[in-house]
Design a protein around this motif. Sequence first.
Motif, mmCIF file in Angstrom:
data_model
loop_
_atom_site.group_PDB
_atom_site.id
_atom_site.type_symbol
_atom_site.label_atom_id
_atom_site.label_comp_id
_atom_site.label_asym_id
_atom_site.label_seq_id
_atom_site.Cartn_x
_atom_site.Cartn_y
_atom_site.Cartn_z
ATOM 1 N N THR A 408 0.933 -1.299 0.061
ATOM 2 C CA THR A 408 0.071 -0.351 -0.012
ATOM 3 C C THR A 408 1.078 0.687 0.052
ATOM 4 O O THR A 408 1.997 1.120 0.814
ATOM 5 N N SER A 409 0.340 1.864 -0.437
ATOM 6 C CA SER A 409 1.349 3.570 -0.659
ATOM 7 C C SER A 409 0.246 4.613 -0.340
ATOM 8 O O SER A 409 -1.291 4.499 -0.402
ATOM 9 N N ALA A 410 1.076 6.041 0.182
ATOM 10 C CA ALA A 410 0.296 6.984 0.937
ATOM 11 C C ALA A 410 0.774 8.505 0.286
ATOM 12 O O ALA A 410 1.888 8.014 1.047
ATOM 13 N N SER A 411 0.744 9.275 -0.258
ATOM 14 C CA SER A 411 0.900 10.409 -0.560
ATOM 15 C C SER A 411 0.097 11.604 0.574
ATOM 16 O O SER A 411 -0.693 11.439 0.581
ATOM 17 N N VAL A 412 1.299 12.648 1.339
ATOM 18 C CA VAL A 412 0.731 12.999 3.107
ATOM 19 C C VAL A 412 1.323 14.067 2.524
ATOM 20 O O VAL A 412 2.793 14.478 2.124
ATOM 21 N N ILE A 413 0.937 15.385 3.403
ATOM 22 C CA ILE A 413 1.245 16.656 3.388
ATOM 23 C C ILE A 413 1.344 17.062 4.719
ATOM 24 O O ILE A 413 0.085 17.197 5.551
ATOM 25 N N ASP A 414 2.471 17.880 6.086
ATOM 26 C CA ASP A 414 2.450 17.944 6.243
ATOM 27 C C ASP A 414 1.965 19.461 6.848
ATOM 28 O O ASP A 414 1.521 20.139 5.719
ATOM 29 N N SER A 415 1.484 20.191 8.145
ATOM 30 C CA SER A 415 1.388 21.618 8.170
ATOM 31 C C SER A 415 2.105 22.540 7.893
ATOM 32 O O SER A 415 1.274 22.989 7.229
ATOM 33 N N THR A 416 3.442 22.399 7.646
ATOM 34 C CA THR A 416 4.198 22.862 6.616
ATOM 35 C C THR A 416 4.273 23.015 4.739
ATOM 36 O O THR A 416 4.785 23.858 5.228
ATOM 37 N N GLY A 417 3.338 22.290 4.511
ATOM 38 C CA GLY A 417 3.431 21.929 3.359
ATOM 39 C C GLY A 417 4.624 20.439 2.871
ATOM 40 O O GLY A 417 4.427 20.960 1.656
ATOM 41 N N LYS A 418 4.920 20.056 3.590
ATOM 42 C CA LYS A 418 5.709 19.998 3.147
ATOM 43 C C LYS A 418 4.652 18.351 2.654
ATOM 44 O O LYS A 418 4.451 17.794 3.653
ATOM 45 N N ALA A 419 5.231 17.386 1.393
ATOM 46 C CA ALA A 419 4.698 16.236 0.769
ATOM 47 C C ALA A 419 5.875 15.694 1.197
ATOM 48 O O ALA A 419 7.587 15.533 0.402
ATOM 49 N N PHE A 420 5.431 13.946 1.060
ATOM 50 C CA PHE A 420 6.346 12.970 0.996
ATOM 51 C C PHE A 420 5.682 11.855 0.583
ATOM 52 O O PHE A 420 4.298 11.549 0.679
ATOM 53 N N VAL A 421 5.728 10.317 0.001
ATOM 54 C CA VAL A 421 5.269 9.437 0.380
ATOM 55 C C VAL A 421 5.456 8.469 1.347
ATOM 56 O O VAL A 421 7.181 7.930 1.118
ATOM 57 N N VAL A 422 5.071 7.274 1.087
ATOM 58 C CA VAL A 422 5.162 6.232 2.515
ATOM 59 C C VAL A 422 4.529 5.154 2.101
ATOM 60 O O VAL A 422 3.682 4.914 1.339
ATOM 61 N N THR A 423 5.022 3.850 1.969
ATOM 62 C CA THR A 423 4.915 2.085 1.393
ATOM 63 C C THR A 423 4.494 1.364 2.469
ATOM 64 O O THR A 423 5.730 1.456 3.778
ATOM 65 N N LYS A 424 3.888 0.530 3.184
ATOM 66 C CA LYS A 424 4.573 -0.683 3.216
ATOM 67 C C LYS A 424 3.970 -1.898 2.415
ATOM 68 O O LYS A 424 3.025 -1.597 1.603
ATOM 69 N N GLY A 425 4.761 -2.535 2.542
ATOM 70 C CA GLY A 425 3.805 -4.071 2.172
ATOM 71 C C GLY A 425 5.233 -4.982 2.396
ATOM 72 O O GLY A 425 5.989 -5.051 3.261
ATOM 73 N N ALA A 426 5.236 -6.184 0.755
ATOM 74 C CA ALA A 426 5.619 -7.530 1.966
ATOM 75 C C ALA A 426 7.616 -6.941 1.250
ATOM 76 O O ALA A 426 7.469 -5.231 0.451
ATOM 77 N N PRO A 427 8.077 -7.735 2.368
ATOM 78 C CA PRO A 427 9.374 -6.941 2.105
ATOM 79 C C PRO A 427 10.635 -6.621 1.073
ATOM 80 O O PRO A 427 10.969 -6.031 0.456
ATOM 81 N N GLN A 428 10.371 -7.972 0.239
ATOM 82 C CA GLN A 428 10.645 -7.927 -0.773
ATOM 83 C C GLN A 428 10.114 -6.911 -1.797
ATOM 84 O O GLN A 428 10.792 -6.569 -2.459
ATOM 85 N N ALA A 429 8.811 -7.233 -1.833
ATOM 86 C CA ALA A 429 8.029 -5.220 -2.719
ATOM 87 C C ALA A 429 8.885 -4.051 -2.127
ATOM 88 O O ALA A 429 9.075 -3.135 -2.949
ATOM 89 N N ILE A 430 9.408 -3.901 -1.229
ATOM 90 C CA ILE A 430 9.677 -3.043 -0.961
ATOM 91 C C ILE A 430 11.048 -2.633 -0.992
ATOM 92 O O ILE A 430 11.847 -1.385 -1.340
ATOM 93 N N ILE A 431 11.700 -4.006 -1.132
ATOM 94 C CA ILE A 431 13.177 -3.961 -1.425
ATOM 95 C C ILE A 431 12.903 -3.744 -3.285
ATOM 96 O O ILE A 431 14.085 -2.921 -3.900
ATOM 97 N N ASP A 432 12.401 -3.937 -3.590
ATOM 98 C CA ASP A 432 12.122 -4.013 -5.253
ATOM 99 C C ASP A 432 12.142 -2.337 -5.399
ATOM 100 O O ASP A 432 12.687 -1.870 -6.718
ATOM 101 N N ILE A 433 11.406 -1.585 -5.099
ATOM 102 C CA ILE A 433 11.156 -0.355 -4.891
ATOM 103 C C ILE A 433 11.984 0.118 -4.024
ATOM 104 O O ILE A 433 13.222 1.976 -5.539
ATOM 105 N N ALA A 434 12.697 0.414 -3.815
ATOM 106 C CA ALA A 434 13.489 1.196 -2.750
ATOM 107 C C ALA A 434 15.380 1.308 -3.120
ATOM 108 O O ALA A 434 15.876 1.788 -3.450
ATOM 109 N N LYS A 435 15.383 0.202 -3.486
ATOM 110 C CA LYS A 435 16.939 -0.531 -4.479
ATOM 111 C C LYS A 435 17.821 -0.603 -3.495
ATOM 112 O O LYS A 435 18.524 0.538 -3.923
ATOM 113 N N PRO A 436 18.186 -0.505 -2.543
ATOM 114 C CA PRO A 436 18.938 -0.548 -1.152
ATOM 115 C C PRO A 436 20.489 -0.964 -1.770
ATOM 116 O O PRO A 436 19.903 -1.512 -2.226
ATOM 117 N N SER A 437 21.073 -1.049 -1.083
ATOM 118 C CA SER A 437 22.338 -1.622 -1.149
ATOM 119 C C SER A 437 22.226 -3.184 -1.015
ATOM 120 O O SER A 437 21.312 -3.581 -0.576
#
Length: 858
Positions: A408-437
């Motif tokens: 799942t994923s969500a685009s959020v914005i805080d009270s100062t107008g700062k936006a970012f995206v968060v996601t959670k799911g199967a660890p392998q799926a998160i590895i696939d999009i995050a592409k860590p070392s």
Amino acid sequence: MSNEKPPASTLDADIDLEKIPVDQLLTKLGVQAEQGLSSPEAQQRLSQYGPNALVEKEESLSAKIMGHFMGPIAYMIEAAALISALIGHWADFAIISVLLLFNVGLEMWQDRKSSNALAELKKGLAPEATAMRDGKWQTVAAANLVPGDIVKIRLGMVVPADVRMVGGDYASIDQSGLTGESLPVTKKVGDEGYSGSVVKQGEMVCVVINTGSNTLFGRTAKLVAGAGSVSHAQKAMFQIGNFLIIVAVALALIMVAVQVYHNFVVADTWDMNDALSILQFVLVLLVASIPVAMPTVFSMTMALGALQLSKEKAIVSKLSAIEEMAGVNILCSDKTGTLTKNQLSLADPILIEGTHAQDCLLAAALASNIEDKDAIDTAVIQALKDQNVLNNWKKLKFVPFDPVTKRTSASVIDSTGKAFVVTKGAPQAIIDIAKPSTEIAQKVKDAVAALAAKGSRALGVARSEDNGVTWSFLGILPMFDPPRDDSKLTIDNAREKGVLVKMITGDDTAIAIETARQLGIGINIIPAADAFPKEMDPNNVPPEIVDLIEQADGFARVFPEHKYAIVKALQSRGHLVAMTGDGVNDAPALKQADCGTAVSGATDAARSAAALILTAPGLSVINSAIDEARRIFGRITSYTIYRVALTMDIMFLVVLSIIFLGFTPLTPIMIVAMSLLDDVPIMAIAYDNTPVSEKPIRWKMPQLLGVSAVLGLFSIAQSFGFLLIGMEVLSSPTEQAFFGLTTHAQLQTLMFLQLVAGGHLLLFVTRTERWFFLRPLPAAPLFLAILCTQILAILMCALGWLVDPISWTMIGWTWAYNLVWMFLLGAVRLITEHLMAYRTTRHLKSLKMVNQPLQAHD
């Protein structure tokens, strides 16, 4: 593609419609996903395969009622009533008939409560379905669905038949009621869905592969209809009744032969009146030998036990299950919601690139949607220390779980107008999009593997500050369904009572092993697919699989037929099995078990199939049920020994005195009155104080009848000895008459009083395996019932009600004689129990020596 009807072999058992590719499946079923079946074709297949419904064999009300008047115990009671009517003892006939009607009414009330499992299962089926017919979507009755129908399922719908997904993105289906899995399962094209499961999210197009009794739901209902076992109490009553009837008939034949010989050969005074007199007395003797009140005493004892259990949040829907629980030595327990809380909990996050645990949880919570009531989303949000912190962000976009991306994923914005995206799911799926070392990716995989070994699920969490261009893998959230706080203590207590607990669950093996380890059950958990062949008959489990079942600590990934087969297999080895469960999948095993127990929150189908229904969460009340069952079994055993011994006393006394003394010690009215005075107050034994056995106890008829026979023989000696004393007094000169005993009628009154008083004093001996004057002492209701009965009997003898009156002095000496014999019978009981225990111990030692493998010498 042709729409012609597929050949009958299409749905043969050798074709696995759940596994073959979707295009081959559609070809086999002779249907196009875009067109569905035509109405004529659907009607033709409906005639071939039958309706998509559970078929129940209807039984008329009259047949049900007549069925309760049939059976060994019912036949004996009916015989007693018939004999009473034949000899004109209408008061006796009325009392016996009331007892018979009471037992029948009680059984009908139990059946009404406990035989509705199939009806409750039917309620779980979908009434309607959306099907493609004649090239367009239509609403049709679910009962008219046939194999090959194209149907649509969506949020909130009940899956109408066993299906395979052929189109759509995904569907999240809760099939826990059928498979026992603790979480909804995400389905995609090619996956199967089971009739009776509920769609929680998404929408899919499916093809029907099985309907009616061929579905998993239908097979479960078929097992429920065929499940059930005969109560051991019923078998015991039949054996006891047979024993008493055989003894009574043998004695009656001997008595008749002697009387006929005396009247016809010796005295040569045979006439019809003599024949009728003999027949009348034989019939009365047979009436006295039939344990008419035994079913009533059993039922009342168990009914009061059920009342006691209801105070501890356990409802009994089948009285015989209480007696069965006393002998249970294996408890097969469902895991989810029974041994565990059925609430996903999060352990402390395993940080990967994150720096604070609460930051990782916050990102996961922002990627959740509480309105969807998803189990994982709810657990994540509840893990936050302060859920109000979520109000500091506004969601611009939320993407729900997708089985393709597995997150799942969500685009959020805080009270100062700062936006970012968060996601959670199967660890392998998160590895696939995050592409860590490589190092971080390996760290994630190691953590996931370690969690899997402990039976915990893993949820990866990531955050992006640049609208998803680059990601930071914050951490892993361990998820698990924790054991209930009282589960381990309950299992330990059950083990101390001699009850082995086996865990049975639809969850994965790793989860089952970790839960079993935490609860101390044992980690020999076997996947059901590894133990049971696909086409195995659950009613005839091969011996090698039964061996496996006995040795296993539990099973994972089970289906309804597996649970049923496990219970059936254990019963085939002589085990008494209790089974707990809460879903439709548990219903067959619950009904087959000796004591099926529906836990708190169970479905209607499970509750209807069960004999014991828990209304409080967890299994802790099971130990209370075991204790109460063993108390009840002790009371029933006490009554049984008493009833057999006293019946032998009466029958042998009458026959021996007629044969050897030519004297009838009791009149027919005395026998009837004595039966009432002995049995009616004894029903208060249901309230008696009884010790709790430390081990499972069950009917051991040779031992029980052995103790009864020994006590019966000594009771015969007691009564016949008293009769001989009376006969000796009567044969003395009148002026030496003993305390005024001058007539045979008075001697009959003395024998009546001796048997009534001696019988109740005998109960004090049979109610305990220790000396009768040691604790636990008789309960007040039992003691008062016997006291009132004895006062009534004494008044009858002193005032001449239905008997010839005797003096108070004779009454006193009769009681003194019985009290002396009470101590003697107590000693006989102790010696008999000791000898039988010694014999049993020697037998077990001999068996152990014989079965011990030979070892080669060094």
